[in-house]
Design a protein around this motif. Structure first.
Motif, PDB file in Angstrom:
ATOM      1  N   ALA A   4     -17.472  43.272  -3.443  1.00 53.31           N
ATOM      2  CA  ALA A   4     -16.182  42.596  -3.563  1.00 53.31           C
ATOM      3  C   ALA A   4     -15.737  42.083  -2.210  1.00 53.31           C
ATOM      4  CB  ALA A   4     -15.138  43.563  -4.113  1.00 53.31           C
ATOM      5  N   GLY A   5     -15.134  40.914  -2.205  1.00 48.70           N
ATOM      6  CA  GLY A   5     -14.555  40.373  -0.987  1.00 48.70           C
ATOM      7  C   GLY A   5     -13.073  40.141  -1.187  1.00 48.70           C
ATOM      8  N   GLY A   6     -12.244  40.762  -0.380  1.00 48.39           N
ATOM      9  CA  GLY A   6     -10.794  40.556  -0.442  1.00 48.39           C
ATOM     10  C   GLY A   6     -10.230  40.918  -1.793  1.00 48.39           C
ATOM     11  N   GLY A   8     -15.765  44.003   1.372  1.00 46.76           N
ATOM     12  CA  GLY A   8     -15.476  43.300   2.614  1.00 46.76           C
ATOM     13  C   GLY A   8     -14.052  42.780   2.564  1.00 46.76           C
ATOM     14  N   ALA A   9     -13.389  42.810   3.702  1.00 47.60           N
ATOM     15  CA  ALA A   9     -12.031  42.281   3.748  1.00 47.60           C
ATOM     16  C   ALA A   9     -11.825  41.638   5.109  1.00 47.60           C
ATOM     17  CB  ALA A   9     -10.999  43.384   3.524  1.00 47.60           C
TER      18      ALA A   9
END
Lengths: 391, 156, 295
Positions: free
Chosen positions: C134-136, C165-166
């Motif tokens: 997952a991103g953000g 990831g963020a």
């Protein structure tokens, strides 16, 4: 579409005179239909109210070419349908350009949604073209034959009566013969008419395509069609087919465009394309719409659906920017959708060959010429399997 | 050189597909080291004399920014490498590399490796190819982060 | 194609199901959680039962009444018995939704679209490992699926690897859930693009978490949600590691205005994403479409 009549039509083919056509209009009115048909507007043939054959564009012909449309009038001509297609299709009668989906009113601490009244006067169209009837069937697949059904579209489609008139005078921009949507038609109508005007007189060959079409035909004076009538019709449709100089490769175009997404022609056509969206607003199958909510001072909410165009920058807007930003990208979206990805999405073509997009393009971009240009430099990519289109 | 060292070097992902001779040459310049959490593997401005193959633990690559303290640019872990400034003049570290936890790694003497690479072109090419692959991966990841994909890009 | 004869046959009205697909169903905000500075989770209950049946990965059209409507994926699992949506404040409608308070009304239409196919094709627990990347805000459409996967591990499902990831540590959503999933056996790895001095975790692209996560790429599947570039990059990295592209699902986003396949805005080549998506396999066609230059 086949010009020959299926043998099983047999003696259901009848002939009616112009007076008979008048009686057909009268009969439809008496049945409660609001009768509309092609009428002579100031500078174009436009949909309008029809009370009798006098309201139809008698003696009017259209001269159409890329970027150009005009009508000419000849007093000596008796024909009511001696023209091809006007700028407006019948789409808007079923799928209006702006339509309220619901209204919401604050009642106490909640909101009550009200859908607009679904009652309506049934429409009878006298003088739709075969390509327009096919276009409506294509729209049916989008608006009512998917997972979700647009009930008000269905209401109007179900209640309306369509008398189609086969095409004897294709315009220079027509290519329905290659798209299997004209100039003749076998199904999809209540009554099909073919206008004949020869040494045997001015008359209409009439066939019914539904029980209610048969009912209406049986209530107006007709005589059975004879061999001469049927031969005249066959000849008329063959001549009309041959008169069309433009064409599209119906069976191949879907795959052709699917494998040529990076073709240089997209950039070339974009240098001429103004992204004005005229092609989409005259197209009888374009269905894209925007959905907007508005609120009035009293707090009542209205949700409205309006036609939109894939040539609008906002069409593909995704927080931050548009996916289709360049003209090339938007033109490619439009044309590949019409001719290629429509098959994937709805299992039919999205183009009926009416030629309106060619005529009403201010710079005269010709969809058939664009396809030919891509085909001329077809970049068959090895390893990309064919997956779309007619089979 | 101990066989144990050669085994350690050979087991590191960086050495995958290097030939026996190269592994032996690299092992000759290598020693096994451990860094306590918080200690520096290398410091900005210092002489770049070592090439680290990380075996366990995490290492942060950072720079000191006045007012923001130590800003971490990237973290790397087991299987990764730290430092390529030993390969190109003026052999000086550009960033700090700090052990985030107990870090075990193979420390390879940069000067030793350079001499061996010069006199043994086959090792030199293998080494440069491997370093280039690592550089490319890091550069691509850095470019991707430059896109600021998670940022707020709406038109203000 | 179907022949034109078929095309011209209009089915009888009785053969078609009637549906009023465009009128929202009123829900009340029963809980509002500020996840980050610009992401808010709303828990919604219908004014009148029944509650909605949906599958993880599907989306609803949420109306901020009088402002407009946007497509938002569910961020709860059906078995949690509460409809939740996590919304990032990026436009007029999302802003209005994020500003709503407990007790406010929100219009809901749905559920629409495809789902993460948490269960195996046979309809039972999938025994492969699942890699969730997952991103953000991309963790929101995956949240319900992870809840189901975590529940399934107790019934013999495969291991779960959650890689997040963020942009920066403060932008990591669902911190409590991440802890809870970890406690229930999932392996959770986090990384950020920009670290503050308090952050002692990893810094770097989300793909840097793949190598040492510990899954067997040849016997696992993946669910990706985040910015499109991040999903492309991650999917390619997974394929390089040996994962079957058919087993890599991505959740795609385009302009959605109706949710029911009528408005034409959410086209991605041959796909209507409200109907054929949002969750699609990153196999040949989709990977081609996503790398096609559109500008």
């Amino acid at each position: 579409m086949a010009a020959d009549l299926p043998p099983d039509l047999g003696d259901s083919v009848v002939v009616l005179t112009v007076q008979g056509l008048d009686e057909l209009v009268t009969r439809l009115s008496a049945l409660g239909y609001e009768v509309k048909g092609p009428t002579r507007g100031e500078s174009a043939i436009v949909p309008g109210s029809v009370k009798s054959s006098d309201d139809l564009p008698r003696g009017v012909h259209d001269v159409q070419s890329p970027g150009s449309y005009r009508i000419v009038h000849n007093d000596d001509d008796e024909e009511l349908f001696g023209w091809a297609v006007g700028p407006e299709s019948w789409k808007k009668e079923y799928f209006p350009s702006s339509q309220v989906m619901w209204r919401g009113e604050v009642v106490g601490d909640t909101v009550v949604f009200r859908q607009p009244d679904r009652s309506h006067t049934p429409l009878a169209i006298v003088g739709a073209r075969p390509c327009e009837v096919v276009a409506l069937r294509i729209l049916d697949r989008v608006l009512e034959e998917g997972v979700h059904r647009d009930a008000r579209y269905s209401d109007r489609r179900d209640s309306s009566f369509i008398a189609v008139v086969e095409c004897a005078s294709p315009a220079d921009t027509c290519f329905c013969a290659s798209m299997q949507s004209g100039p003749g038609i076998d199904q999809g109508f209540d009554v099909a008419l073919t206008e004949l005007n020869d040494e045997h007189g001015h008359r209409f060959i009439a066939r019914s395509g539904s029980p209610r079409g048969a009912d209406v035909l049986s209530s107006v004076p007709t005589r059975p069609a004879n061999e001469l009538d049927l031969e005249a019709r066959t000849l008329l449709l063959e001549t009309a087919s041959r008169a069309m100089s433009r064409s599209l490769p119906y069976g191949e175009v879907a795959n052709l465009l699917a494998r040529n997404v990076d073709h240089p022609r997209w950039t070339e056509v974009a240098e001429r394309c103004l992204s004005c969206g005229n092609c989409t607003s005259v197209c009888p199958t374009c269905f894209c719409s925007d959905v907007h909510d508005t609120t009035d001072v009293g707090g009542a909410i209205e949700r409205r659906r309006t036609w939109s165009s894939c040539f609008d920058l906002e069409h593909s807007y995704l927080h931050g920017g548009s996916v289709h930003e360049s003209s090339a990208s938007r033109y490619r979206q439009w044309m590949t959708h019409k001719l290629s990805t429509w098959w994937d999405q709805f299992d039919s073509t999205g183009c009926v060959g009416c030629g309106r997009c060619i005529v009403w393009c201010p710079v005269g971009i010709d969809i058939t010429e664009e396809v030919a240009a891509i085909a001329a430099r077809d970049e068959v990519r090895v390893g990309v399997p064919s997956r779309r289109g007619a089979s | 050189m101990s066989t144990a060292m050669k085994d350690l070097v050979e087991a590191h992902p960086f050495m995958t597909s290097m030939n026996e001779e190269s592994i032996e040459l690299v092992s000759g310049c290598a020693r096994n080291v451990v860094f306590a959490p918080g200690s520096l593997l290398c410091a900005e401005g210092g002489d770049a004399d070592t090439f680290y193959l990380l075996r366990r633990g995490q290492v942060s690559i950072s720079a000191h920014v006045p007012g923001r303290g130590s800003v971490v640019i990237e973290t790397v872990g087991a299987g990764d490498v730290v430092g390529w400034s030993w390969l190109v003049p003026p052999y000086r570290w550009t960033f700090d590399a700090r052990a985030m936890d107990a870090v075990g790694c193979i420390a390879i003497d940069g000067a030793c490796l350079r001499v061996k690479a010069l006199t043994n072109p086959s090792l030199g090419f293998a080494l440069l190819s491997k370093v280039s692959m690592t550089l490319l991966e890091r550069l691509q990841a850095t470019r991707m982060r430059l896109l600021d994909l998670y940022g707020d890009h709406r038109v203000k | 194609m179907s022949s034109d004869r078929t095309l011209l046959m209009r089915p009888s009205p009785a053969a078609r199901e009637s549906l009023s697909a465009l009128t929202p169903i009123l829900h009340r905000v029963v809980e509002r959680i500020g996840e980050t500075n610009d992401i808010t989770t709303l828990a919604l209950e219908p004014l009148e039962p029944p509650s909605m049946n949906f599958r993880c990965g599907q989306f609803n059209m949420l109306s901020a009444l009088g402002v407009g409507e946007i497509a938002i994926s569910m961020s709860s699992a059906p078995h949690e018995r509460m409809l939740r949506h996590s919304i990032r404040d990026v436009g007029a409608v999302s802003h209005a939704l994020c500003q709503s308070s407990v007790g406010d009304l929100v219009g809901v239409r749905g559920p629409f679209g495809s789902d993460w196919r948490v269960e195996s094709a046979r309809g039972d627990v999938d025994q492969r490992d699942t890699v969730v990347v997952a991103g953000g805000i991309g963790l929101a459409p995956l949240r319900g699926a992870v809840e189901e996967l975590v529940r399934d591990t107790q019934r013999g499902g495969g291991r779960i690897f959650i890689l997040v990831g963020a942009r920066e540590p403060s932008q990591i959503v669902f911190r409590a859930d991440l802890e809870s999933w970890k406690a229930r056996g999932a392996k959770v790895s986090l990384t950020v693009d920009l670290a503050t001095s308090e952050w002692d975790g990893r810094v770097g692209l989300v793909t840097t978490l793949l190598a040492d996560a510990g899954f067997d790429a040849t016997n696992s599947r993946a669910m990706l949600c985040g910015p499109e570039v991040m999903m492309r990059f991650t999917a390619r990295a997974l394929i390089d590691l040996g994962m079957d592209p058919e087993g890599i699902l991505v959740s795609l986003e385009r302009n959605m205005q109706c949710g029911v396949g009528w408005c034409g805005h959410c086209q991605l080549g041959p796909l209507l994403l409200c109907r054929d998506g949002p969750v699609v396999p990153y196999a040949g066609l989709v990977s081609q479409l996503l790398t096609q230059r559109e500008r």
